[in-house]
Scaffold this motif. Structure first.
Motif, PDB file in Angstrom:
ATOM      1  N   ASP A 548       0.839  -1.255  -0.032  1.00  0.00           N
ATOM      2  CA  ASP A 548      -0.013  -0.056  -0.056  1.00  0.00           C
ATOM      3  C   ASP A 548       0.840   1.262   0.171  1.00  0.00           C
ATOM      4  N   LYS A 549       2.003   1.083   0.578  1.00  0.00           N
ATOM      5  CA  LYS A 549       2.986   2.365   0.449  1.00  0.00           C
ATOM      6  C   LYS A 549       3.760   2.417  -0.730  1.00  0.00           C
ATOM      7  N   LEU A 550       3.606   1.612  -1.607  1.00  0.00           N
ATOM      8  CA  LEU A 550       4.630   1.683  -2.943  1.00  0.00           C
ATOM      9  C   LEU A 550       3.625   1.816  -3.955  1.00  0.00           C
ATOM     10  N   THR A 551       3.938   2.685  -4.886  1.00  0.00           N
ATOM     11  CA  THR A 551       3.245   2.592  -6.227  1.00  0.00           C
ATOM     12  C   THR A 551       3.632   1.533  -7.082  1.00  0.00           C
ATOM     13  N   LEU A 552       2.691   1.334  -8.175  1.00  0.00           N
ATOM     14  CA  LEU A 552       2.651   0.081  -9.053  1.00  0.00           C
ATOM     15  C   LEU A 552       4.050   0.177  -9.748  1.00  0.00           C
ATOM     16  N   ASP A 553       4.421   1.343 -10.239  1.00  0.00           N
ATOM     17  CA  ASP A 553       5.640   1.345 -10.965  1.00  0.00           C
ATOM     18  C   ASP A 553       6.999   1.185 -10.075  1.00  0.00           C
ATOM     19  N   LEU A 554       7.651   0.128 -10.172  1.00  0.00           N
ATOM     20  CA  LEU A 554       8.803  -0.250  -9.383  1.00  0.00           C
ATOM     21  C   LEU A 554       9.941   0.443 -10.024  1.00  0.00           C
ATOM     22  N   PRO A 555      10.882   1.010  -9.408  1.00  0.00           N
ATOM     23  CA  PRO A 555      11.986   1.505 -10.189  1.00  0.00           C
ATOM     24  C   PRO A 555      12.867   0.537 -10.935  1.00  0.00           C
ATOM     25  N   ARG A 556      13.110   0.856 -12.086  1.00  0.00           N
ATOM     26  CA  ARG A 556      13.976   0.138 -12.938  1.00  0.00           C
ATOM     27  C   ARG A 556      15.581  -0.318 -12.159  1.00  0.00           C
ATOM     28  N   ALA A 557      15.995   0.858 -11.564  1.00  0.00           N
ATOM     29  CA  ALA A 557      17.390   0.714 -10.952  1.00  0.00           C
ATOM     30  C   ALA A 557      17.553   1.661  -9.543  1.00  0.00           C
ATOM     31  N   PHE A 558      18.100   1.270  -8.674  1.00  0.00           N
ATOM     32  CA  PHE A 558      18.576   2.140  -7.384  1.00  0.00           C
ATOM     33  C   PHE A 558      19.845   2.429  -7.548  1.00  0.00           C
ATOM     34  N   PRO A 559      20.053   4.014  -7.335  1.00  0.00           N
ATOM     35  CA  PRO A 559      21.509   4.232  -7.117  1.00  0.00           C
ATOM     36  C   PRO A 559      22.067   3.529  -5.958  1.00  0.00           C
ATOM     37  N   LEU A 560      23.407   3.995  -5.677  1.00  0.00           N
ATOM     38  CA  LEU A 560      23.885   3.373  -4.603  1.00  0.00           C
ATOM     39  C   LEU A 560      23.328   3.577  -3.106  1.00  0.00           C
ATOM     40  N   ALA A 561      23.003   4.796  -2.987  1.00  0.00           N
ATOM     41  CA  ALA A 561      22.509   5.366  -1.768  1.00  0.00           C
ATOM     42  C   ALA A 561      21.097   4.671  -1.361  1.00  0.00           C
ATOM     43  N   GLU A 562      20.444   4.426  -2.578  1.00  0.00           N
ATOM     44  CA  GLU A 562      18.861   3.585  -2.422  1.00  0.00           C
ATOM     45  C   GLU A 562      19.221   2.221  -2.049  1.00  0.00           C
ATOM     46  N   GLN A 563      20.297   1.718  -2.624  1.00  0.00           N
ATOM     47  CA  GLN A 563      20.567   0.253  -2.222  1.00  0.00           C
ATOM     48  C   GLN A 563      21.063   0.290  -0.787  1.00  0.00           C
ATOM     49  N   GLY A 564      21.675   1.184  -0.316  1.00  0.00           N
ATOM     50  CA  GLY A 564      22.026   1.138   1.052  1.00  0.00           C
ATOM     51  C   GLY A 564      20.538   1.150   1.799  1.00  0.00           C
ATOM     52  N   ARG A 565      19.768   2.130   1.493  1.00  0.00           N
ATOM     53  CA  ARG A 565      18.290   2.177   2.268  1.00  0.00           C
ATOM     54  C   ARG A 565      17.459   0.847   2.306  1.00  0.00           C
ATOM     55  N   PHE A 566      17.764   0.255   1.031  1.00  0.00           N
ATOM     56  CA  PHE A 566      17.117  -1.183   0.999  1.00  0.00           C
ATOM     57  C   PHE A 566      17.791  -2.177   2.055  1.00  0.00           C
ATOM     58  N   ALA A 567      18.910  -2.085   2.127  1.00  0.00           N
ATOM     59  CA  ALA A 567      19.669  -2.890   3.160  1.00  0.00           C
ATOM     60  C   ALA A 567      19.185  -2.668   4.535  1.00  0.00           C
ATOM     61  N   VAL A 568      18.970  -1.166   4.816  1.00  0.00           N
ATOM     62  CA  VAL A 568      18.769  -1.043   6.299  1.00  0.00           C
ATOM     63  C   VAL A 568      17.226  -1.274   6.431  1.00  0.00           C
ATOM     64  N   GLY A 569      16.389  -1.099   5.490  1.00  0.00           N
ATOM     65  CA  GLY A 569      14.896  -1.598   5.544  1.00  0.00           C
ATOM     66  C   GLY A 569      14.880  -3.106   5.840  1.00  0.00           C
ATOM     67  N   TYR A 570      15.609  -4.025   5.122  1.00  0.00           N
ATOM     68  CA  TYR A 570      15.500  -5.301   5.363  1.00  0.00           C
ATOM     69  C   TYR A 570      16.146  -5.711   6.611  1.00  0.00           C
ATOM     70  N   TYR A 571      17.162  -5.117   7.033  1.00  0.00           N
ATOM     71  CA  TYR A 571      17.696  -5.444   8.530  1.00  0.00           C
ATOM     72  C   TYR A 571      16.636  -5.048   9.544  1.00  0.00           C
ATOM     73  N   HIS A 572      15.951  -3.864   9.569  1.00  0.00           N
ATOM     74  CA  HIS A 572      15.052  -3.520  10.519  1.00  0.00           C
ATOM     75  C   HIS A 572      13.808  -4.651  10.496  1.00  0.00           C
ATOM     76  N   GLN A 573      13.526  -4.859   9.299  1.00  0.00           N
ATOM     77  CA  GLN A 573      12.111  -5.677   9.483  1.00  0.00           C
ATOM     78  C   GLN A 573      12.592  -7.166   9.647  1.00  0.00           C
ATOM     79  N   ARG A 574      13.756  -7.742   9.487  1.00  0.00           N
ATOM     80  CA  ARG A 574      13.938  -8.923   9.846  1.00  0.00           C
ATOM     81  C   ARG A 574      14.300  -9.063  11.260  1.00  0.00           C
ATOM     82  N   LYS A 575      14.734  -8.157  11.788  1.00  0.00           N
ATOM     83  CA  LYS A 575      15.043  -8.240  13.203  1.00  0.00           C
ATOM     84  C   LYS A 575      13.987  -7.634  14.209  1.00  0.00           C
ATOM     85  N   ASP A 576      13.020  -7.199  13.641  1.00  0.00           N
ATOM     86  CA  ASP A 576      12.012  -6.540  14.427  1.00  0.00           C
ATOM     87  C   ASP A 576      10.535  -7.331  14.413  1.00  0.00           C
TER      88      ASP A 576
END
Length: 598
Positions: A548-576
């Motif tokens: 619900d928080k994401l739009t239907l059009d997923l990004p084709r590619a993420f720059p380095l900074a967004e790849q980092g945010r992806f890793a942070v989100g993954y870590y938070h979700q798995r740990k919590d």
């Protein structure tokens, strides 16, 4: 203040350091002579308390650089090649003669010891007159003496030969004579005094990776390094006395296991530090705090709690002198990082400021690294070395830390500047190479880089410290989604040889549009299996909330900074995700055990 000026100033506050004409050198053996010059015994001067013999340091008549092919001997001591005329054979086991070096040692001592009336100096002269290298094959000489530094002592005298008053007087006399022979000289760039210029600067020992004989911090050996037709030391006029002082001070700082150096090199840089304080206790307190802040891993819970409180106070702007009464306010502090460069040393960084400023920057560094829950084995304030090894080095080995990266990270920490973007790239590369993101070390580094970039206005969004379900950033939410999909797979199938994290983590964080449709289709099978078993209802709801928080059009590619945010989100979700769902954690454990039973 320049590096050499700061070292020269530090020399004047040192106690027990070598005086002009003397230097600390490492020794293995001492030859005991009788009054007639005969060899009585050979004493092993090494420290034999450990598993391996360790050489010890003694203050002896000063050494000096020995470039070129013409041998130059040291006074009253030297390697066996000079003192005894024997060196390790390059062809077979055993020794071979070194006649040219021994001739230089014999000539120097024949000249200086002529006419001396001291019993010890006479004994050394007589020893040299009757010595020939073949005597090394007999007792009390031994093969492990070869190429070690050798000094002398007279039988019945507890002092070493160079410590006898007559020997000390002779050393000082020749040191003064050599300086006077240089003439009036020119102005010294360090002290401003006029005097003889050091032709060759002191040899610096103790830098990891540099030549064991030492390396030069200041040197000129090619025309490309010179200017206005000047040669060697004239290109950077430094008085002989000032050159000695800065060399003695730096060699003192580089003493192995000393209190003014970081034990393990950071990258390829050996780091030394010292405080400018008139009071010795205040200087020791300042040095101890800085060394602990950058070099110690604090895992004791009581000590860790104390350090956390202190760092939080510093990060909020309190001065270190307010937090620790033993540290004087307004203490100046210097940090020097040296890297090996063939026979020379490279200055990786040189930073000087008030210790209060350094302390607040170090505290801010640890505040930027904060991530919840804390990484496994984090303690209170991990050392820079351990942080870089865990997050950027292949196989988490210290020797695999990228040296240039380590230098730039250290500079960013101590200057309070922006972390290098190569730090972000290195952490993400290690995750893509298969490092476990759930260790938390990579994620802490990623968050630190992005959080500091946000504070310096290089990023438009900050990064959450702990799980933030309403975080608007798309990369962060996709990281959370990836974690939930991985959990669905584990609960449905138990332990598998290759999970979706093993196969898709790197691609999902870099090119989400090409990976997530595939993952979502696969998740339908996992969810169906869980529905049949009456488990995992919360997973479907979690997936719906994130989508619900994401739009239907997923990004084709993420720059380095967004790849980092992806890793942070993954870590938070798995740990919590199981923290508030203990029953779900039990379901996951049961699934794992079922799979293992099958």
């Amino acid at each position: 203040m320049s590096i050499l000026q700061a070292l020269d100033s530090y020399y004047h506050r040192l106690e027990g350091v070598a005086e002009p004409g003397w230097s600390p050198e490492k020794f293995g053996f001492c030859i005991v002579l009788g009054p007639d010059g005969n060899v009585i015994d050979v004493e092993d001067k090494r420290d034999l308390s450990g598993k391996k013999p360790a050489i010890k340091t003694y203050i002896v008549p000063a050494s000096f650089p020995r470039p070129g092919v013409t041998p130059r001997a040291f006074f009253l001591w030297d390697k066996t090649a000079f003192a005894l005329g024997v060196t390790k054979s390059k062809q077979v086991d055993g020794w071979e003669r070194s006649d040219k070096q021994h001739a230089a040692f014999l000539e120097l001592h024949t000249e200086r010891l002529a006419g001396q009336t001291d019993d010890g100096l006479i004994a050394l002269r007589l020893f040299l007159e009757q010595w020939y290298p073949e005597r090394f094959d007999g007792a009390p000489f031994r093969p492990d003496m070869l190429d070690a530094n050798i000094m002398f002592r007279i039988d019945g005298d507890r002092n070493l030969l160079h410590e006898r008053p007559a020997a000390r007087s002779l050393v000082q006399r020749y040191a003064a004579t050599e300086e006077a022979e240089e003439g009036e000289g020119t102005f010294c760039l360090i002290s401003g005094d006029r005097g003889p210029v050091a032709r060759l600067h002191p040899t610096i020992k103790g830098v990891e990776g540099a030549q064991t004989a030492g390396a030069a911090l200041v040197s000129f050996n090619l025309d490309a390094f010179t200017s206005l037709g000047k040669t060697q030391g004239d290109n950077a006029p430094t008085g002989q006395s000032a050159a000695f002082r800065y060399g003695a001070a730096l060699n003192h700082l580089l003493t192995r296991d000393g209190s003014n150096r970081i034990r393990r090199p950071i990258g390829d840089a050996t780091v030394v530090f010292w405080a400018d304080a008139s009071d010795a206790k205040a200087a020791e307190a300042a040095d101890a705090w800085f060394g602990a802040a950058l070099d110690h891993d604090i895992n004791d819970e009581a000590e860790a709690a104390k350090v956390r409180i202190e760092l939080e106070a510093l990060a909020k702007g309190k001065r270190l002198s307010d937090v620790r009464e033993t540290i004087a306010p307004g203490t100046r502090f210097h940090v020097l990082g040296l890297s090996p460069n063939a026979a020379r040393l490279s200055v990786r960084y040189w930073l000087t400021d008030y210790l209060d400023e350094f302390a607040q920057r170090v505290a801010q560094h640890h505040a930027d690294l904060k991530i919840e829950p804390a990484p496994f084995g984090w303690g209170a304030a991990p050392s820079v070395n351990r942080l870089l090894a865990r997050a950027t080095a292949l196989q988490e080995k210290f020797e695999n830390i990228p040296p240039l990266l380590a230098g730039e990270v250290m500079r960013a920490i101590l200057s309070g500047g922006r972390y290098p973007q190569s730090l972000l790239a290195a952490a993400i590369i290690r995750l893509r190479a298969g490092d476990d993101p759930l260790s938390g070390w990579h994620v802490a580094v990623i968050r630190a880089v992005l959080s500091r970039d946000y504070r310096f206005h290089f990023q438009k969004e900050d990064v959450p410290v702990s799980l933030a379900p309403d975080e608007p950033n798309k990369a962060y939410q996709l990281g959370r989604l990836f974690a939930v999909l991985e959990t669905a797979q584990r609960m449905a199938l138990g332990r598998v040889n290759a999970s979706i994290r093993d196969r898709y983590f790197g691609a999902a964080s870099a090119t989400p549009a090409s990976v997530f449709p595939l993952l979502l289709r696969g998740a339908q099978n996992h969810l169906a299996k869980l529905r049949k078993a009456g488990k995992g209802g919360w997973i479907e709801k979690e997936i719906e909330d994130i989508l619900d928080k994401l739009t239907l059009d997923l990004p084709r590619a993420f720059p380095l900074a967004e790849q980092g945010r992806f890793a942070v989100g993954y870590y938070h979700q798995r740990k919590d995700q199981f923290r508030v769902r203990p029953e779900a954690a039990a379901e996951l454990d049961a699934a794992d055990q079922t799979e293992e039973g099958e």
